[in-house]
Design a protein around this motif. Sequence first.
Motif, PDB file in Angstrom:
ATOM      1  N   GLU A 147       7.186   6.109   9.051  1.00  0.00           N
ATOM      2  CA  GLU A 147       8.196   5.130   9.436  1.00  0.00           C
ATOM      3  C   GLU A 147       7.822   4.465  10.764  1.00  0.00           C
ATOM      4  N   LYS A 148       7.127   5.201  11.638  1.00  0.00           N
ATOM      5  CA  LYS A 148       6.695   4.657  12.933  1.00  0.00           C
ATOM      6  C   LYS A 148       5.755   3.475  12.764  1.00  0.00           C
ATOM      7  N   TYR A 149       5.116   3.397  11.601  1.00  0.00           N
ATOM      8  CA  TYR A 149       4.142   2.335  11.332  1.00  0.00           C
ATOM      9  C   TYR A 149       4.698   1.289  10.360  1.00  0.00           C
ATOM     10  N   GLY A 150       6.014   1.273  10.189  1.00  0.00           N
ATOM     11  CA  GLY A 150       6.648   0.255   9.362  1.00  0.00           C
ATOM     12  C   GLY A 150       6.695   0.569   7.876  1.00  0.00           C
ATOM     13  N   CYS A 151       6.415   1.805   7.504  1.00  0.00           N
ATOM     14  CA  CYS A 151       6.495   2.193   6.093  1.00  0.00           C
ATOM     15  C   CYS A 151       7.936   2.508   5.723  1.00  0.00           C
ATOM     16  N   GLU A 152       8.239   2.296   4.456  1.00  0.00           N
ATOM     17  CA  GLU A 152       9.566   2.578   3.939  1.00  0.00           C
ATOM     18  C   GLU A 152       9.463   3.628   2.843  1.00  0.00           C
ATOM     19  N   PHE A 153      10.442   4.537   2.817  1.00  0.00           N
ATOM     20  CA  PHE A 153      10.488   5.507   1.734  1.00  0.00           C
ATOM     21  C   PHE A 153      10.675   4.752   0.425  1.00  0.00           C
ATOM     22  N   TYR A 154       9.835   5.057  -0.567  1.00  0.00           N
ATOM     23  CA  TYR A 154       9.891   4.395  -1.868  1.00  0.00           C
ATOM     24  C   TYR A 154      10.676   5.263  -2.849  1.00  0.00           C
ATOM     25  N   ARG A 155      10.163   6.482  -3.101  1.00  0.00           N
ATOM     26  CA  ARG A 155      10.871   7.437  -3.946  1.00  0.00           C
ATOM     27  C   ARG A 155      10.072   8.737  -4.033  1.00  0.00           C
ATOM     28  N   MET A 156      10.692   9.749  -4.591  1.00  0.00           N
ATOM     29  CA  MET A 156      10.008  11.022  -4.842  1.00  0.00           C
ATOM     30  C   MET A 156       9.279  10.905  -6.180  1.00  0.00           C
ATOM     31  N   ILE A 157       8.008  11.336  -6.192  1.00  0.00           N
ATOM     32  CA  ILE A 157       7.209  11.342  -7.422  1.00  0.00           C
ATOM     33  C   ILE A 157       6.401  12.637  -7.421  1.00  0.00           C
ATOM     34  N   ASN A 158       6.252  13.246  -8.576  1.00  0.00           N
ATOM     35  CA  ASN A 158       5.443  14.458  -8.665  1.00  0.00           C
ATOM     36  C   ASN A 158       3.960  14.122  -8.561  1.00  0.00           C
ATOM     37  N   ASP A 159       3.223  14.955  -7.815  1.00  0.00           N
ATOM     38  CA  ASP A 159       1.777  14.758  -7.684  1.00  0.00           C
ATOM     39  C   ASP A 159       1.038  15.355  -8.880  1.00  0.00           C
ATOM     40  N   PRO A 197       6.694  17.872  -6.047  1.00  0.00           N
ATOM     41  CA  PRO A 197       7.327  16.632  -5.577  1.00  0.00           C
ATOM     42  C   PRO A 197       6.686  16.142  -4.276  1.00  0.00           C
ATOM     43  N   SER A 198       6.502  14.845  -4.188  1.00  0.00           N
ATOM     44  CA  SER A 198       5.906  14.228  -3.007  1.00  0.00           C
ATOM     45  C   SER A 198       6.721  13.007  -2.610  1.00  0.00           C
ATOM     46  N   ARG A 199       6.863  12.818  -1.315  1.00  0.00           N
ATOM     47  CA  ARG A 199       7.516  11.617  -0.796  1.00  0.00           C
ATOM     48  C   ARG A 199       6.505  10.480  -0.879  1.00  0.00           C
ATOM     49  N   VAL A 200       6.868   9.386  -1.501  1.00  0.00           N
ATOM     50  CA  VAL A 200       5.987   8.219  -1.579  1.00  0.00           C
ATOM     51  C   VAL A 200       6.595   7.130  -0.711  1.00  0.00           C
ATOM     52  N   TYR A 201       5.755   6.621   0.178  1.00  0.00           N
ATOM     53  CA  TYR A 201       6.131   5.530   1.078  1.00  0.00           C
ATOM     54  C   TYR A 201       5.377   4.285   0.666  1.00  0.00           C
ATOM     55  N   VAL A 202       5.914   3.138   1.031  1.00  0.00           N
ATOM     56  CA  VAL A 202       5.238   1.865   0.800  1.00  0.00           C
ATOM     57  C   VAL A 202       5.197   1.103   2.111  1.00  0.00           C
ATOM     58  N   VAL A 248       0.870  -1.172   0.000  1.00  0.00           N
ATOM     59  CA  VAL A 248       0.000   0.000   0.000  1.00  0.00           C
ATOM     60  C   VAL A 248       0.907   1.222   0.000  1.00  0.00           C
ATOM     61  N   TYR A 249       0.546   2.230  -0.786  1.00  0.00           N
ATOM     62  CA  TYR A 249       1.379   3.416  -0.959  1.00  0.00           C
ATOM     63  C   TYR A 249       0.760   4.625  -0.263  1.00  0.00           C
ATOM     64  N   ILE A 250       1.640   5.533   0.148  1.00  0.00           N
ATOM     65  CA  ILE A 250       1.222   6.768   0.812  1.00  0.00           C
ATOM     66  C   ILE A 250       2.039   7.908   0.218  1.00  0.00           C
ATOM     67  N   SER A 251       1.360   8.975  -0.176  1.00  0.00           N
ATOM     68  CA  SER A 251       2.006  10.178  -0.688  1.00  0.00           C
ATOM     69  C   SER A 251       1.935  11.249   0.396  1.00  0.00           C
ATOM     70  N   THR A 252       3.078  11.855   0.706  1.00  0.00           N
ATOM     71  CA  THR A 252       3.109  12.815   1.816  1.00  0.00           C
ATOM     72  C   THR A 252       4.290  13.762   1.681  1.00  0.00           C
ATOM     73  N   ASN A 253       4.249  14.821   2.458  1.00  0.00           N
ATOM     74  CA  ASN A 253       5.410  15.697   2.597  1.00  0.00           C
ATOM     75  C   ASN A 253       6.059  15.503   3.957  1.00  0.00           C
ATOM     76  N   HIS A 254       5.501  14.610   4.773  1.00  0.00           N
ATOM     77  CA  HIS A 254       6.028  14.349   6.113  1.00  0.00           C
ATOM     78  C   HIS A 254       7.209  13.388   6.065  1.00  0.00           C
ATOM     79  N   THR A 255       8.146  13.609   6.952  1.00  0.00           N
ATOM     80  CA  THR A 255       9.260  12.685   7.153  1.00  0.00           C
ATOM     81  C   THR A 255       9.230  12.270   8.617  1.00  0.00           C
ATOM     82  N   GLY A 256       9.345  10.968   8.877  1.00  0.00           N
ATOM     83  CA  GLY A 256       9.403  10.478  10.241  1.00  0.00           C
ATOM     84  C   GLY A 256       8.078  10.027  10.816  1.00  0.00           C
ATOM     85  N   LEU A 257       6.972  10.275  10.139  1.00  0.00           N
ATOM     86  CA  LEU A 257       5.661   9.871  10.658  1.00  0.00           C
ATOM     87  C   LEU A 257       5.331   8.436  10.275  1.00  0.00           C
TER      88      LEU A 257
END
Length: 161
Positions: free
Chosen positions: A135-147, A152-157, A124-133
């Motif tokens: 990760e507390k729930y086991g998400c990993e940074f995937y890559r930067m992708i434009n919305d 630019p948006s940080r995409v987590y998986v 499951v993917y999440i798009s955000t501008n937050h860093t450190g939030l």
Amino acid sequence: MVNRMINENGQMQVIDYFESDRQEHWLSQIEKSDWNAGKYLYELLRKKELKKLVGEDAKVLMLTDGDELVSFCTYAEKDDIQPTTLKPWMGFVYTFPAYRGHRYFGKLFQEVEKLAKENNVRDVYISTNHTGLYEKYGCEFYRMINDMHGEPSRVYVKHFG
């Protein structure tokens, strides 16, 4: 500050906005969000346009404490990273200020995990501008992708498989 953190049944509940028979009440609660994306979600729901934007199977998961809305998020085929082949997405993640710092959002994350497993979804993917939030729930940074707006948006998986 909210002192009562559990409902009369002794625990908070996760419900889906679309399956609720009290949509007007929950819509008025979402409207109280002090976040621009929360206001945008409110408008999409009010105008019945959310599913057109993110997919017909979209869910708006809400963690409730009696009549109070604690936290909400969407679980949908799409989010603000469009077009993309990545799916599904957890979006519009918000916890009301009075409930922050207790990791209540984790209850919504557990519901997303349950839905993902029911649908044989591994990521499951999440798009955000937050860093450190997330990760507390086991998400990993995937890559930067434009919305959708070219920002630019940080995409987590989050891996569930």
